[in-house]
Structure formats: structure tokens, C-alpha cells
Design an enzyme around this catalytic site. Sequence first.
Site, PDB file in Angstrom:
ATOM      1  N   TRP A 225       0.808  -1.219   0.000  1.00  0.00           N
ATOM      2  CA  TRP A 225       0.000   0.000   0.000  1.00  0.00           C
ATOM      3  C   TRP A 225       0.836   1.262   0.000  1.00  0.00           C
ATOM      4  O   TRP A 225       0.509   2.237  -0.668  1.00  0.00           O
ATOM      5  CB  TRP A 225      -1.012  -0.006   1.148  1.00  0.00           C
TER       6      TRP A 225
ATOM      7  N   ASP B 189      -1.340   6.235   7.098  1.00  0.00           N
ATOM      8  CA  ASP B 189      -2.424   5.365   6.633  1.00  0.00           C
ATOM      9  C   ASP B 189      -2.603   4.271   7.680  1.00  0.00           C
ATOM     10  O   ASP B 189      -1.751   3.409   7.846  1.00  0.00           O
ATOM     11  CB  ASP B 189      -2.040   4.776   5.270  1.00  0.00           C
TER      12      ASP B 189
ATOM     13  N   LYS C 167     -11.818  -2.106   6.784  1.00  0.00           N
ATOM     14  CA  LYS C 167     -10.935  -3.111   7.362  1.00  0.00           C
ATOM     15  C   LYS C 167     -11.311  -3.332   8.823  1.00  0.00           C
ATOM     16  O   LYS C 167     -11.852  -4.357   9.185  1.00  0.00           O
ATOM     17  CB  LYS C 167      -9.461  -2.687   7.249  1.00  0.00           C
TER      18      LYS C 167
HETATM   19  C1  LIG Z   1      -7.164  -1.529   1.751  1.00  0.00           C
HETATM   20  C2  LIG Z   1      -6.109  -0.519   1.967  1.00  0.00           C
HETATM   21  C3  LIG Z   1      -6.021   0.643   1.182  1.00  0.00           C
HETATM   22  C4  LIG Z   1      -6.979   0.918   0.033  1.00  0.00           C
HETATM   23  O1  LIG Z   1      -8.198   1.276   0.554  1.00  0.00           O
HETATM   24  P1  LIG Z   1      -9.430   1.734  -0.379  1.00  0.00           P
HETATM   25  O2  LIG Z   1     -10.432   2.142   0.649  1.00  0.00           O
HETATM   26  O3  LIG Z   1      -9.818   0.539  -1.185  1.00  0.00           O
HETATM   27  O4  LIG Z   1      -8.978   2.857  -1.233  1.00  0.00           O
HETATM   28  C5  LIG Z   1      -5.037   1.561   1.463  1.00  0.00           C
HETATM   29  N1  LIG Z   1      -4.169   1.360   2.471  1.00  0.00           N
HETATM   30  C6  LIG Z   1      -4.207   0.250   3.248  1.00  0.00           C
HETATM   31  C7  LIG Z   1      -3.213   0.087   4.361  1.00  0.00           C
HETATM   32  C8  LIG Z   1      -5.178  -0.720   3.026  1.00  0.00           C
HETATM   33  O5  LIG Z   1      -5.219  -1.821   3.790  1.00  0.00           O
END
Ligand SMILES: *Cc1c(COP(=O)(O)O)cnc(C)c1O
Length: 367
Positions: free
Chosen positions: A103, A178, A202
Site C-alpha cells: 500500500w 495510513d 478493514k
Molecule cells: C485496503 C487498503 C487501502 C486501500 O483502501 P481503499 O479504501 O480501497 O482505497 C489503502 N491502504 C491500506 C493500508 C489498506 O489496507
Amino acid sequence: MDTPIYNFSAGPAVLPESVLRTAQSEMFDYNGTGFSVMTMSHRSDVFMSILYHAEQDLRQLLNIPDNYKVLFLQGGASAQFNMTVMNLSNGFKRVDSVVSGNWSRIAHHEMGKLSDVNIHLAAHGGEQFDYTDLPPVESWDIDPSSAFVHFVINETVHGLQYHEVPKLGADMPPLVCDMSSEILSRRINVADFGVIYAGAQKNIGPSGTTIVIIREDLLERCSSRVPDVWNYRSHIDRQGMYNTPATYPIYISGLVFRWLQSQGGVEHMETINTLKAKTLYAAIDNSGGFYHNRVAPAARSKMNVIFTTGNKELDELFVQESTTRGLRLLGGYKSMGGMRASIYNAMPLQGVEALIEFMREFQKRYG
Ligand SMILES: *Cc1c(COP(=O)(O)O)cnc(C)c1O
């Protein structure tokens, strides 16, 4: 007796059963209004109250200081790869970006688009470690004059997690993190960050909303030249109602926050999550080499546990057979193969125990 179903999906992921039952019972008539949350105006008093309480409960759970603003945006965590740069790099020449897995690699690549700012590769976990370990914070090449430092605290695909929040020192740029796949899984000090963002699907709720927690002074950097829909300040100035927010996902997220409070909050989750991860990694490590996980022990994620038998056919068989036992979505990320057990807040310890029992039995048959 029915076999219980345990959902190990990386995202959209498991939700607490009680939350889904509440949503079911309120589907046609929320709280005596005669409306479903899905069909009411986002500007109605009822929805404004849902949004208000979701924010307050999140603030309570994460102990968010008053000088931080909270937004529930759309566009997923992916939209934040660009929104952070568009809003926070105005007047700066450089952004520092740490690449430690899938990511953060995508983020690094995307951040440079539609921007003249230099996205500087501050550290790369790939070259050095093949994403089996994290680039240590001491090795990050950070410039004090950079707009911010971007990193991913838990790499969902590679199963890596920074267990300590990086400390950069007082003169250093703010951390932009993030936190998609671990927010609310453990105690953190929000004041250590300039911005925290997380897609809900998540460890919070359904897909469709992204939480952004931003330190107030950083909003001064947002230029009015950034289109309103991408502009943090526009969203804040209009109390999160610049345009229609993802009302239903926000409502479900709010139910999850209340569920977390009823469980004893983030502190309790941290205890359970630590136990779940410890138990599962021990089962992998003590399988006499039948199962293995390549990640350096100090960097192993407590949320996404990846493992393999080292044999592609056997891995596929594992995923196939586990599915018939109520253990769902254990296949690894498309480019990774193998297995991945995502054991977020809503995965009970019993789910992990059921997985381990199946792992032992599978090994007996094929080991
Ligand atoms: C799933 C994920 C993303 C992408 O998320 P979206 O909501 O699909 O844009 C970005 N960063 C991490 C750490 C993720 O697990």
C-alpha cells in the site's frame, strides 16, 4: 449443530454480529422515525445526530485531542494518497514517503500525480528486505523542510506492522499515517500524528467512508485553489456536509464504535488482539516447518497474519477445505498467494482457535 462461520477477509471484513442484528432491526424504521437510515436526508436532524455521535464516540475511543478535526469522507484510503499532497504540500518542495509494502508503494506512486512537489523516497523496505521486514525509523531519510512524512503503519498485504509509532523529533515534519487496517486495534497517541486516515472497511465498518483525523493548524495549508470536494478545509467548514456523505456506512461505523465501547474500548481490544496474534503465530512457528511466515518477528502484523506451506497446490487445498469448515476467505492477496488470516477487532478468539484446530488437522493429513 451448525458450524459457526468465521470470516478472515482482509476487507471488506467481518463486522460484529450484534451490529448487523441492530442494523437489521432498524432497517425499516430507525428509532421510531418511520425511515431507514438509508433513505433519510443527510441534513435531517436524525442523521446529523448519528454523525455527531459517531464522531464523539470515535473521539472518546481514540482519545482525540480538541485541536484535531474528524472527517468522514468518501473515495477510500486511496483518495487520501492524493488529498494529503493536494492539501498539505502547498508552499513546500518535498514530501517524504516511506515504502514498506504494497500500500505504501502504491501511495508513493500516486502521490506524485497532479503535483510538482518532489515525492522523496525516504526509505524502501523492498530493496533491502523484500518486504519481510520494515525499514527502521532511524534509517528514514527525512528532511526537516519537507511538507510531511507519509507511511503505512500496518501493511495489509505483506503482514507487516510498526509496533512502535515512529518518533521523529520536534523539528521534523508531521507524520501522515495510513492506518486503514489497524485503526482502533490498539492504543495510540493521536498527538504523535499530523494526519491519520483509514478506510472503514478493514477494522471499522462497511466500505464507503474514510476517516480522516487532522491537526487543526495543518488546515492553514489548504489552498482555496484545491477543488472543494478534495479540500479538507471545505469539508471542515461545512461540518462534513459539503456534499452528501456516505450516510449508511457512517451509521454502521457508529454502531461499531458503540460496540467497541461496550467491549471495554481500545485498551481491551489491544489485549485480545495481542493474544489472538500470539496464539496464531505460535501455531505457525510450532508446526515443525509445515507452515511458515517469512516476516521478521518484530515486524509481524497483529492484524494480517500471512502463512504458507511453501507448496502452491497444498495452499490451494488448504483454502478450499477450510472454506467447507466455516473458515472463510483465507486466501492470500492476489499477487502473494498462500494464506492470509485477517484477525481484526470483530474476529473473536474462538475464530482463531478454530483456525488453529483446522491447521493441525490439515497438517496431520498432508504433513
Ligand atoms: C485496503 C487498503 C487501502 C486501500 O483502501 P481503499 O479504501 O480501497 O482505497 C489503502 N491502504 C491500506 C493500508 C489498506 O489496507
